[in-house]
Design a protein around this motif. Structure first.
Motif, PDB file in Angstrom:
ATOM      1  N   LEU A   3     -20.668 -54.388   3.705  1.00  0.00           N
ATOM      2  CA  LEU A   3     -21.521 -54.603   2.536  1.00  0.00           C
ATOM      3  C   LEU A   3     -22.985 -54.593   2.962  1.00  0.00           C
ATOM      4  O   LEU A   3     -23.351 -55.162   3.996  1.00  0.00           O
ATOM      5  N   SER A   4     -23.742 -53.968   2.153  1.00  0.00           N
ATOM      6  CA  SER A   4     -25.179 -53.888   2.447  1.00  0.00           C
ATOM      7  C   SER A   4     -25.881 -55.163   2.007  1.00  0.00           C
ATOM      8  O   SER A   4     -25.435 -55.866   1.105  1.00  0.00           O
ATOM      9  N   VAL A   5     -26.957 -55.496   2.645  1.00  0.00           N
ATOM     10  CA  VAL A   5     -27.731 -56.691   2.316  1.00  0.00           C
ATOM     11  C   VAL A   5     -28.489 -56.459   1.014  1.00  0.00           C
ATOM     12  O   VAL A   5     -29.126 -55.408   0.823  1.00  0.00           O
ATOM     13  N   PRO A   6     -28.403 -57.408   0.047  1.00  0.00           N
ATOM     14  CA  PRO A   6     -29.115 -57.193  -1.228  1.00  0.00           C
ATOM     15  C   PRO A   6     -30.620 -57.189  -1.016  1.00  0.00           C
ATOM     16  O   PRO A   6     -31.145 -57.804  -0.077  1.00  0.00           O
ATOM     17  N   GLN A   7     -31.281 -56.514  -1.891  1.00  0.00           N
ATOM     18  CA  GLN A   7     -32.742 -56.423  -1.808  1.00  0.00           C
ATOM     19  C   GLN A   7     -33.396 -57.672  -2.380  1.00  0.00           C
ATOM     20  O   GLN A   7     -32.743 -58.496  -3.033  1.00  0.00           O
ATOM     21  N   ARG A   8     -34.738 -57.780  -2.153  1.00  0.00           N
ATOM     22  CA  ARG A   8     -35.448 -58.962  -2.643  1.00  0.00           C
ATOM     23  C   ARG A   8     -35.595 -58.966  -4.143  1.00  0.00           C
ATOM     24  O   ARG A   8     -35.666 -60.019  -4.767  1.00  0.00           O
ATOM     25  N   THR A   9     -35.609 -57.832  -4.737  1.00  0.00           N
ATOM     26  CA  THR A   9     -35.794 -57.744  -6.188  1.00  0.00           C
ATOM     27  C   THR A   9     -34.492 -57.941  -6.960  1.00  0.00           C
ATOM     28  O   THR A   9     -34.498 -57.925  -8.194  1.00  0.00           O
TER      29      THR A   9
END
Length: 270
Positions: free
Chosen positions: A86-92
């Motif tokens: 799983l990819s790391v979620p973005q700040r937005t």
């Protein structure tokens, strides 16, 4: 002068001893090869294995869990079936607020703390004024055995043993009663008493008649024994007649009622 003194030295006057020259020994031609072979194979039995062994390396020591069985390595096909990371979620990125739980944990914790019952202190005891504290439950001073449900209740094995004792006592009493009924005393009636008395007197009269028939002079042993026998029987009958005449109430055992030639020992005189 010096040469003159050297020639006239006292040491020169002594005769000189010459050492005898020994003849040469026979030396074998194979001496050197034999010496070389003995030095080559000298003391081979003093080592375990070959004399020159390679020294083990310090890095090849026995490591922990090295002898435990290991799982076989996975194949590349199995590694390819793994799920993608799983990819790391973005700040937005913001989660959907409608699905979030609307419970206010702060208020819930405050209410639970206010309504909770206070914790009871653990009972302890102190052996002296400035002594240490000890738990009261493990001290043996608390009567916790009295509070048990089965306190004061008779155990099952005790009740079972008491029942067995009562049963054995009843069986023993029944056997005693049965035995007493078998050997119970029976009271003689007046008619039986009179008939018994008459029979004893009749027997005494017969014995007395035989005694009167004896000769005046008893000169043999048989005559003397016969006389003594008659006297003892008459004496016993006189005693029985006297006892029956003295006691008006006589009891007799049931097992003796059917006997013939009853003895006076079978009777009971109150």
């Amino acid at each position: 002068m010096t040469a003159h003194y050297a020639q006239e030295n006292i040491c020169n006057l002594l005769p000189k001893l010459e050492k005898p020259v020994r003849p040469l020994r026979n030396i074998s031609a194979a001496r050197q090869p034999v010496k070389h072979d003995t030095e080559k194979n000298k003391a081979q039995w003093k080592t375990m294995g070959p004399a020159k062994v390679a020294v083990p390396s310090q890095k090849n020591f026995l490591k922990k869990h090295s002898k435990e069985p290991k799982l076989p390595e996975r194949k590349k096909e199995q590694d390819s079936k793994k799920l993608p990371a799983l990819s790391v979620p973005q700040r937005t990125y913001h989660p959907v607020t409608e699905i979030q739980n609307r419970k206010n944990f702060i208020n819930a914790n405050v209410v639970a703390a206010v309504t909770a019952l206070p914790k009871k202190p653990q009972p302890i005891y102190v052996d002296r004024r400035q002594g240490d504290k000890y738990l009261l439950e493990t001290s043996g001073l608390v009567p916790k055995y009295i509070k048990k449900k089965d306190y004061g209740v008779t155990p099952k094995y005790v009740t079972q043993r008491n029942e067995e004792k009562k049963r054995a006592q009843k069986e023993y009493e029944a056997s005693i009663l049965e035995h007493l009924q078998k050997v119970a005393m029976k009271q003689l009636s007046d008619e039986e008493r009179t008939s018994l008395l008459q029979g004893l007197k009749k027997n005494w009269e017969e014995l007395y008649r035989e005694f009167q028939c004896l000769p005046v002079e008893i000169d043999t042993i048989l005559k003397r024994l016969y006389k003594e026998k008659l006297e003892s029987q008459m004496r016993q009958l006189e005693h029985d007649i006297e006892v029956i005449e003295k006691h008006k109430v006589i009891y007799i055992a049931n097992d003796c009622s059917n006997r013939q030639n009853q003895n006076m020992s079978s009777y009971f005189f109150p």
